[in-house]
Enzyme design. Structure first.
Site, mmCIF file in Angstrom:
data_model
loop_
_atom_site.group_PDB
_atom_site.id
_atom_site.type_symbol
_atom_site.label_atom_id
_atom_site.label_comp_id
_atom_site.label_asym_id
_atom_site.label_seq_id
_atom_site.Cartn_x
_atom_site.Cartn_y
_atom_site.Cartn_z
ATOM 1 C CD GLU A 1 9.511 -5.903 6.832
ATOM 2 O OE1 GLU A 1 8.736 -5.760 5.877
ATOM 3 O OE2 GLU A 1 9.558 -5.111 7.793
ATOM 4 C CG LEU B 1 -0.559 3.631 3.672
ATOM 5 C CD1 LEU B 1 -1.986 3.468 4.182
ATOM 6 C CD2 LEU B 1 -0.192 5.109 3.579
ATOM 7 C CG ASP C 1 8.047 1.419 6.379
ATOM 8 O OD1 ASP C 1 8.043 2.655 6.218
ATOM 9 O OD2 ASP C 1 7.965 0.607 5.436
ATOM 10 C CB SER D 1 -0.920 0.012 1.229
ATOM 11 O OG SER D 1 -0.142 0.078 2.419
ATOM 12 C CB SER E 1 0.717 -2.531 5.390
ATOM 13 O OG SER E 1 1.188 -2.996 4.141
ATOM 14 C CB SER E 2 5.090 -5.680 5.165
ATOM 15 O OG SER E 2 4.284 -6.040 4.066
#
Length: 352
Positions: A159, A124, A171, A122, A126-127
């Site tokens: 991640e 944003l 993020d 997205s 998100s992940s």
């Protein structure tokens, strides 16, 4: 390695959530090798869209992961390590790291349910926000001695290192800290988060001026990031100069934001978007350019993609009296447009 002495009882139920973010300026300068060589700078803010997690200790010898928003469930025997296999690998990686680093390698029977207000790809974050949310749930359940920097760094390791997923560092820190932050990124994964004290009237004016638009197309950010990385590694001067410009605009936008100079903020936002497009060819396309032009013709004075680019969410600043006209213009492209509100709180977890 820290081994927790706190073992939650069977039936313990913990919930967690963390906010998604808008990348206002400097996006991409948090990615190695650029930040290792030149120092990155990013301005971002969290918004009232969230990732959620519910962690339940079951004691039944099984590990169950559920992604409620994707209607996907996987079940395993309670082992100390679950190999990635393409099925909810983010969940497995969080579990693996927590068990290895904080539970002495002892497996735990549990059920972990997650969902998000935004799809993957997205723009944003998100992940990464989902990983932060899951880590925060484990921190609460096992009383782990992890502060904000620790949670964000652990989520980054899970991640980027454990799973090898391409991306930057902003993020994880945005989701953990929440609010408006100016972030600095140095070599050896060193990050400094500078929370900004923004006056209430400035926040209200920005919220009244902001339009968030979902293009309806999620994208694979790894490919765009790989192009940016390749450009820096190969010494492509035009791309490196574009990254320098992104960093400068982040610094400039911070000052405009603190002063409440909305017109200057818009000019810096636009300059940052133009520099972003120069850093990699795949960041924009003809459809994104058409959406951008339509928003401006409707009264928006600045806008950009959130995240790596190529799809996902865009956001625009417009005079409040023009916002509805901008929303109608954007929705004519088939996506969804709406107002957007900021949050001051980062990741949190609580027992039920």
């Amino acid at each position: 390695m820290f081994t927790t002495r706190h073992q939650p009882r069977i039936g313990t139920l913990v919930r967690a959530r963390a906010p998604l973010r808008l990348g206002l300026a400097g996006g991409g300068t948090d990615v190695s090798p650029y930040c290792d060589l030149h120092t990155g700078a990013i301005l971002n803010v969290t918004i009232s869209k969230f990732s959620y997690a519910t962690l339940e200790m079951t004691g039944d010898g099984k590990i169950v992961f559920e992604a409620l928003d994707r209607d996907e469930t996987t079940t395993y025997d309670a082992l100390p390590y679950l190999a990635p296999d393409g099925k909810l690998d983010l969940h497995k990686a969080v579990y693996n790291r927590i068990v290895a680093d904080y539970l002495g390698g002892a497996p735990v029977a549990l059920r972990l349910r997650t969902s998000s207000d935004a799809v993957a790809g997205s723009g944003l974050g998100s992940s990464s926000t989902l990983v932060v949310t899951m880590v925060q749930a484990f921190v609460e359940a096992f009383a782990l001695p992890l502060g904000e920097y620790d949670v964000a760094h652990l989520a980054y390791i899970i991640e980027r290192k454990d799973l090898g997923l391409k991306g930057g560092k902003q993020d994880q820190y945005a989701a953990t800290f929440g609010g408006f932050n100016f972030m600095e990124f140095y070599a050896e994964d060193r990050v400094i988060v500078n929370p900004l004290r923004i006056k209430d009237w400035i926040i209200s004016e920005l919220e009244s001026s902001l339009v968030l638009y979902f293009t309806g197309v999620s994208r694979e950010s790894a490919n765009i990031i790989a192009e940016q990385v390749s450009n820096v590694e190969s010494g492509k001067q035009s791309s490196i100069e574009a990254m320098h410009a992104l960093r400068r605009e982040a610094v400039a936008m911070k000052e405009h934001l603190l002063r409440g100079d909305i017109p200057a903020l818009g000019r810096a936002l636009q300059a940052g978007w133009e520099a972003k497009k120069r850093s990699a060819k795949s960041i924009s396309n003809s459809n994104i350019d058409a959406v951008d032009q339509a928003a401006r013709e409707a009264g928006a004075f600045a806008g950009k993609m959130s995240g790596a680019g190529g799809g996902g969410f865009m956001f625009f600043l417009a005079p409040p009296e023009c916002r509805q006209k901008v929303i109608r213009a954007l929705e004519s492209f088939g996506g969804t447009a709406a107002a957007c509100y900021f949050t001051s709180e980062g990741a949190k977890a609580w027992r039920v």
